[in-house]
Design an enzyme around this catalytic site. Structure first.
Site, mmCIF file in Angstrom:
data_model
loop_
_atom_site.group_PDB
_atom_site.id
_atom_site.type_symbol
_atom_site.label_atom_id
_atom_site.label_comp_id
_atom_site.label_asym_id
_atom_site.label_seq_id
_atom_site.Cartn_x
_atom_site.Cartn_y
_atom_site.Cartn_z
ATOM 1 C CE1 TYR A 55 11.998 77.842 30.029
ATOM 2 C CE2 TYR A 55 12.758 77.364 32.205
ATOM 3 C CZ TYR A 55 11.750 78.186 31.607
ATOM 4 O OH TYR A 55 10.519 78.864 31.842
ATOM 5 N N GLY A 59 10.061 72.556 24.536
ATOM 6 C CA GLY A 59 9.436 73.392 25.464
ATOM 7 C C GLY A 59 10.152 73.792 26.669
ATOM 8 C CG HIS A 75 19.906 77.788 23.038
ATOM 9 N ND1 HIS A 75 19.278 76.749 22.515
ATOM 10 C CD2 HIS A 75 20.908 78.072 22.233
ATOM 11 C CE1 HIS A 75 19.619 76.768 21.197
ATOM 12 N NE2 HIS A 75 20.575 77.284 21.002
ATOM 13 C CG ASP A 76 14.518 77.240 25.219
ATOM 14 O OD1 ASP A 76 15.188 76.594 24.452
ATOM 15 O OD2 ASP A 76 13.526 76.484 26.232
ATOM 16 C CG ASP A 119 23.202 76.783 17.953
ATOM 17 O OD1 ASP A 119 22.105 77.292 18.638
ATOM 18 O OD2 ASP A 119 23.163 76.483 16.893
#
Length: 145
Positions: A55, A59, A75-76, A119
């Site tokens: 990750y 992608g 985070h994604d 973040d």
């Protein structure tokens, strides 16, 4: 004009042409790198997170290979939530400061605050877990199914 000056001018022009072919990072990702540096006190180069596990990097799929990779998955998912709110997380610039205990958000708008929180949480997560060199630049087609 002296030949040496012409050579110098030519070298500058050629280097500028070459640099223009390099796509810039989205603004927020460059800022995210600074937030990571604040959280981990500069222990690791930022590029270590660009191709780690399943990750960390563009992608992402499959099962995270370790806790650090799980930080990237989270985070994604946080960025996906920001997009659902109508934010553009990879382009949103925010205000933060780097304190003795790490980064803190002080943005005013909802999108800036949300993206900054994504973040900062990821950067704090990166700082908590060890980096396993064996998970850098892995074969994602085999290990991330």
């Amino acid at each position: 004009m002296y030949p040496a000056h012409l050579l110098l001018l030519l070298a500058v022009c050629v280097s500028l042409l070459g640099a223009s072919a390099i796509p810039p990072l989205p603004l927020n990702l460059a800022q995210f790198a600074l937030v990571i540096k604040c959280a981990d006190k500069g222990k690791r180069p930022r590029w270590h997170y660009m191709d780690y596990g399943c990750y960390c990097g563009p992608g992402g799929s499959g099962t995270p290979v370790d806790e650090l990779d799980r930080c990237c998955k989270t985070h994604d998912e946080c960025y996906a939530q920001a997009e659902k709110k109508g934010c553009y997380p990879k382009l949103t610039m925010y205000s933060y400061y780097c304190g003795g205990d790490g980064p803190y958000c002080n943005s005013k708008t909802e999108c800036q605050r949300f993206v900054c929180d994504c973040d900062v949480r990821a950067a704090d997560c990166f700082a908590r877990y060890p980096y396993n060199n064996k998970n850098y630049n892995i074969n994602t087609s085999k290990r991330c199914e």
